[in-house]
Design a protein around this motif. Structure first.
Motif, PDB file in Angstrom:
ATOM      1  N   VAL A   2      39.658  35.050  34.002  1.00  0.00           N
ATOM      2  CA  VAL A   2      39.775  34.074  34.698  1.00  0.00           C
ATOM      3  C   VAL A   2      40.340  33.116  33.828  1.00  0.00           C
ATOM      4  O   VAL A   2      39.229  33.287  32.857  1.00  0.00           O
ATOM      5  N   ALA A   3      40.109  31.600  34.116  1.00  0.00           N
ATOM      6  CA  ALA A   3      40.793  30.585  33.249  1.00  0.00           C
ATOM      7  C   ALA A   3      40.817  29.071  34.297  1.00  0.00           C
ATOM      8  O   ALA A   3      40.537  29.656  35.273  1.00  0.00           O
ATOM      9  N   PRO A   4      40.389  28.095  33.537  1.00  0.00           N
ATOM     10  CA  PRO A   4      40.443  27.311  34.327  1.00  0.00           C
ATOM     11  C   PRO A   4      41.866  26.907  35.147  1.00  0.00           C
ATOM     12  O   PRO A   4      42.657  27.245  34.095  1.00  0.00           O
ATOM     13  N   VAL A   5      41.836  26.908  36.047  1.00  0.00           N
ATOM     14  CA  VAL A   5      43.800  26.159  37.127  1.00  0.00           C
ATOM     15  C   VAL A   5      44.137  25.582  36.241  1.00  0.00           C
ATOM     16  O   VAL A   5      45.696  26.185  35.981  1.00  0.00           O
ATOM     17  N   GLU A   6      43.972  24.508  35.204  1.00  0.00           N
ATOM     18  CA  GLU A   6      44.893  23.795  34.924  1.00  0.00           C
ATOM     19  C   GLU A   6      45.623  24.351  33.952  1.00  0.00           C
ATOM     20  O   GLU A   6      46.597  24.057  33.069  1.00  0.00           O
ATOM     21  N   GLN A   7      44.731  24.960  33.103  1.00  0.00           N
ATOM     22  CA  GLN A   7      45.349  25.837  31.603  1.00  0.00           C
ATOM     23  C   GLN A   7      46.711  27.361  32.207  1.00  0.00           C
ATOM     24  O   GLN A   7      46.739  26.939  31.278  1.00  0.00           O
ATOM     25  N   ARG A   8      45.273  27.401  33.550  1.00  0.00           N
ATOM     26  CA  ARG A   8      46.670  28.475  33.457  1.00  0.00           C
ATOM     27  C   ARG A   8      47.884  27.997  33.679  1.00  0.00           C
ATOM     28  O   ARG A   8      49.115  28.424  33.970  1.00  0.00           O
ATOM     29  N   ILE A   9      48.029  26.696  34.719  1.00  0.00           N
ATOM     30  CA  ILE A   9      49.976  26.204  34.725  1.00  0.00           C
ATOM     31  C   ILE A   9      49.626  25.807  33.647  1.00  0.00           C
ATOM     32  O   ILE A   9      51.299  26.267  34.085  1.00  0.00           O
ATOM     33  N   ASP A  23      40.559  34.001  42.519  1.00  0.00           N
ATOM     34  CA  ASP A  23      39.359  34.745  41.323  1.00  0.00           C
ATOM     35  C   ASP A  23      37.387  34.747  41.947  1.00  0.00           C
ATOM     36  O   ASP A  23      37.779  35.727  41.144  1.00  0.00           O
ATOM     37  N   GLU A  24      36.711  33.968  43.001  1.00  0.00           N
ATOM     38  CA  GLU A  24      35.928  34.671  43.050  1.00  0.00           C
ATOM     39  C   GLU A  24      36.076  35.649  44.024  1.00  0.00           C
ATOM     40  O   GLU A  24      34.487  36.905  43.931  1.00  0.00           O
ATOM     41  N   ILE A  25      37.042  36.197  44.709  1.00  0.00           N
ATOM     42  CA  ILE A  25      37.257  37.716  45.288  1.00  0.00           C
ATOM     43  C   ILE A  25      37.149  38.840  44.500  1.00  0.00           C
ATOM     44  O   ILE A  25      36.903  39.838  44.043  1.00  0.00           O
ATOM     45  N   ARG A  26      38.222  38.411  43.458  1.00  0.00           N
ATOM     46  CA  ARG A  26      38.655  39.033  41.958  1.00  0.00           C
ATOM     47  C   ARG A  26      36.798  39.773  41.527  1.00  0.00           C
ATOM     48  O   ARG A  26      36.889  40.780  41.349  1.00  0.00           O
ATOM     49  N   ILE A  27      36.461  38.423  41.361  1.00  0.00           N
ATOM     50  CA  ILE A  27      34.688  38.849  40.274  1.00  0.00           C
ATOM     51  C   ILE A  27      34.049  39.759  40.928  1.00  0.00           C
ATOM     52  O   ILE A  27      33.719  40.896  40.416  1.00  0.00           O
ATOM     53  N   GLN A  28      33.921  39.481  42.135  1.00  0.00           N
ATOM     54  CA  GLN A  28      33.471  40.131  43.358  1.00  0.00           C
ATOM     55  C   GLN A  28      33.290  41.304  43.698  1.00  0.00           C
ATOM     56  O   GLN A  28      32.593  42.416  43.302  1.00  0.00           O
ATOM     57  N   ARG A  29      34.671  41.911  43.406  1.00  0.00           N
ATOM     58  CA  ARG A  29      34.910  42.925  43.784  1.00  0.00           C
ATOM     59  C   ARG A  29      35.159  43.955  41.701  1.00  0.00           C
ATOM     60  O   ARG A  29      35.417  45.144  41.566  1.00  0.00           O
ATOM     61  N   SER A  30      34.694  43.400  40.737  1.00  0.00           N
ATOM     62  CA  SER A  30      34.994  43.722  39.745  1.00  0.00           C
ATOM     63  C   SER A  30      33.713  43.885  38.587  1.00  0.00           C
ATOM     64  O   SER A  30      32.240  43.287  38.957  1.00  0.00           O
ATOM     65  N   ASP A  31      33.551  44.653  37.608  1.00  0.00           N
ATOM     66  CA  ASP A  31      32.349  45.561  37.127  1.00  0.00           C
ATOM     67  C   ASP A  31      32.393  44.605  35.777  1.00  0.00           C
ATOM     68  O   ASP A  31      31.297  44.480  35.538  1.00  0.00           O
ATOM     69  N   TYR A  32      33.590  44.246  35.319  1.00  0.00           N
ATOM     70  CA  TYR A  32      33.784  42.903  33.946  1.00  0.00           C
ATOM     71  C   TYR A  32      34.826  41.621  34.535  1.00  0.00           C
ATOM     72  O   TYR A  32      35.342  41.948  35.430  1.00  0.00           O
ATOM     73  N   VAL A  33      33.993  40.356  33.691  1.00  0.00           N
ATOM     74  CA  VAL A  33      34.577  39.396  33.439  1.00  0.00           C
ATOM     75  C   VAL A  33      34.639  38.895  32.728  1.00  0.00           C
ATOM     76  O   VAL A  33      33.491  38.740  31.762  1.00  0.00           O
ATOM     77  N   VAL A  34      36.229  39.055  32.067  1.00  0.00           N
ATOM     78  CA  VAL A  34      36.254  37.887  31.132  1.00  0.00           C
ATOM     79  C   VAL A  34      36.941  36.580  31.134  1.00  0.00           C
ATOM     80  O   VAL A  34      37.541  36.438  31.560  1.00  0.00           O
ATOM     81  N   ARG A  35      36.149  35.375  30.825  1.00  0.00           N
ATOM     82  CA  ARG A  35      36.255  34.558  30.973  1.00  0.00           C
ATOM     83  C   ARG A  35      37.117  33.309  29.353  1.00  0.00           C
ATOM     84  O   ARG A  35      36.868  34.022  28.241  1.00  0.00           O
ATOM     85  N   ASN A  36      38.439  33.199  30.292  1.00  0.00           N
ATOM     86  CA  ASN A  36      39.674  32.793  28.938  1.00  0.00           C
ATOM     87  C   ASN A  36      39.971  31.245  28.943  1.00  0.00           C
ATOM     88  O   ASN A  36      40.986  31.946  28.776  1.00  0.00           O
ATOM     89  N   SER A  37      39.028  30.822  28.867  1.00  0.00           N
ATOM     90  CA  SER A  37      39.959  29.227  28.967  1.00  0.00           C
ATOM     91  C   SER A  37      39.638  29.010  27.298  1.00  0.00           C
ATOM     92  O   SER A  37      39.311  29.814  26.698  1.00  0.00           O
ATOM     93  N   GLU A  38      40.311  27.762  27.103  1.00  0.00           N
ATOM     94  CA  GLU A  38      40.621  27.639  25.705  1.00  0.00           C
ATOM     95  C   GLU A  38      39.416  27.877  24.634  1.00  0.00           C
ATOM     96  O   GLU A  38      39.488  27.382  23.679  1.00  0.00           O
ATOM     97  N   ASN A  39      37.697  27.177  25.318  1.00  0.00           N
ATOM     98  CA  ASN A  39      36.759  26.819  24.678  1.00  0.00           C
ATOM     99  C   ASN A  39      36.271  28.557  24.693  1.00  0.00           C
ATOM    100  O   ASN A  39      35.094  28.967  24.013  1.00  0.00           O
ATOM    101  N   ASP A  40      36.744  29.534  25.039  1.00  0.00           N
ATOM    102  CA  ASP A  40      35.790  30.907  25.508  1.00  0.00           C
ATOM    103  C   ASP A  40      36.270  31.791  23.472  1.00  0.00           C
ATOM    104  O   ASP A  40      37.414  31.773  23.983  1.00  0.00           O
ATOM    105  N   MET A  41      35.406  31.858  23.382  1.00  0.00           N
ATOM    106  CA  MET A  41      35.085  33.367  22.651  1.00  0.00           C
ATOM    107  C   MET A  41      35.432  34.537  23.122  1.00  0.00           C
ATOM    108  O   MET A  41      34.405  34.900  23.680  1.00  0.00           O
TER     109      MET A  41
END
Length: 206
Positions: free
Chosen positions: A137-144, A168-186
């Motif tokens: 997942v990533a913030p909508v503005e960055q994805r655009i 995204d929320e539906i995907r997260i609920q159905r997932s085992d792992y979540v990777v947050r991939n914003s410009e600031n995330d490691m």
């Protein structure tokens, strides 16, 4: 769900909305020695080389989308993005072939686990042929911004594509792992942690 004769190897499905950066995440797994099967690339190839599917795409759209010798993707996108029934028909042609290719590909791999990268993992039913699921997942503005840079689309076109994908929320609920991939995330420490957990699961089952 696994075919009885299918090689037992743990399968991780990686998904995420357009511009989330799931391909970048999968590249890190590749560096770690994990084979990645791109369902989206396979689907593109199937639509370009499978003559029976090419003919059926023309039939269900009522147009010759191969008049230039290759699939007119922008025309197909225009036709299916606002017509869910047509989108469903095209997907029902392509997805079973991609799943079959995935199963054959898995048999040839020699790794602790493998990855299927798919933009529409849940929508296509691919979530039923993998063992674990990761959503990027990533913030909508960055994805655009990412998609505008990469695909030369307008902001409105990107938003339209987002609306045609799962939230995204539906995907997260159905997932085992979540990777947050914003410009600031490691992302690398997170991926290494998930990789370690998956290796542990594989070792326990062997």
């Amino acid at each position: 769900m696994t075919d009885p004769g299918e090689k037992r190897i743990l399968k991780l499905g990686v998904t995420g909305g357009i511009g989330s950066g799931k391909t970048s995440v999968c590249r890190v797994f590749s560096v770690l020695g994990i084979p990645v099967f791109s369902a989206d690339n396979e689907a593109r190839e199937v639509m370009d080389i499978d003559t029976s599917i090419m003919l059926r795409i023309n039939t269900i759209t009522g147009k010759n989308l191969y008049s230039s010798g290759s699939l007119d993707r922008s025309e197909l996108a225009k036709l299916i993005f606002n017509n869910s029934r047509l989108l469903e028909k095209v997907n029902s042609l392509v997805h079973p072939v991609v799943f079959s290719r995935f199963r054959e590909w898995v048999k040839r791999q020699d790794a602790p686990y493998v990855i299927m990268e798919a933009a529409i993992l849940f929508e296509s039913g691919a979530d039923k042929i993998v063992d674990r699921i990761m959503t990027v997942v990533a913030p909508v503005e960055q994805r655009i911004e990412r998609v505008i840079r990469r695909n030369m689309l307008t902001s409105d076109q990107v938003m339209e594509r987002m609306r045609n994908q799962l939230d995204d929320e539906i995907r997260i609920q159905r997932s085992d792992y979540v990777v947050r991939n914003s410009e600031n995330d490691m992302i690398i420490p997170v991926i290494l942690k998930i990789h370690g957990e998956l290796l542990q699961q594989v070792n326990k089952s062997n």
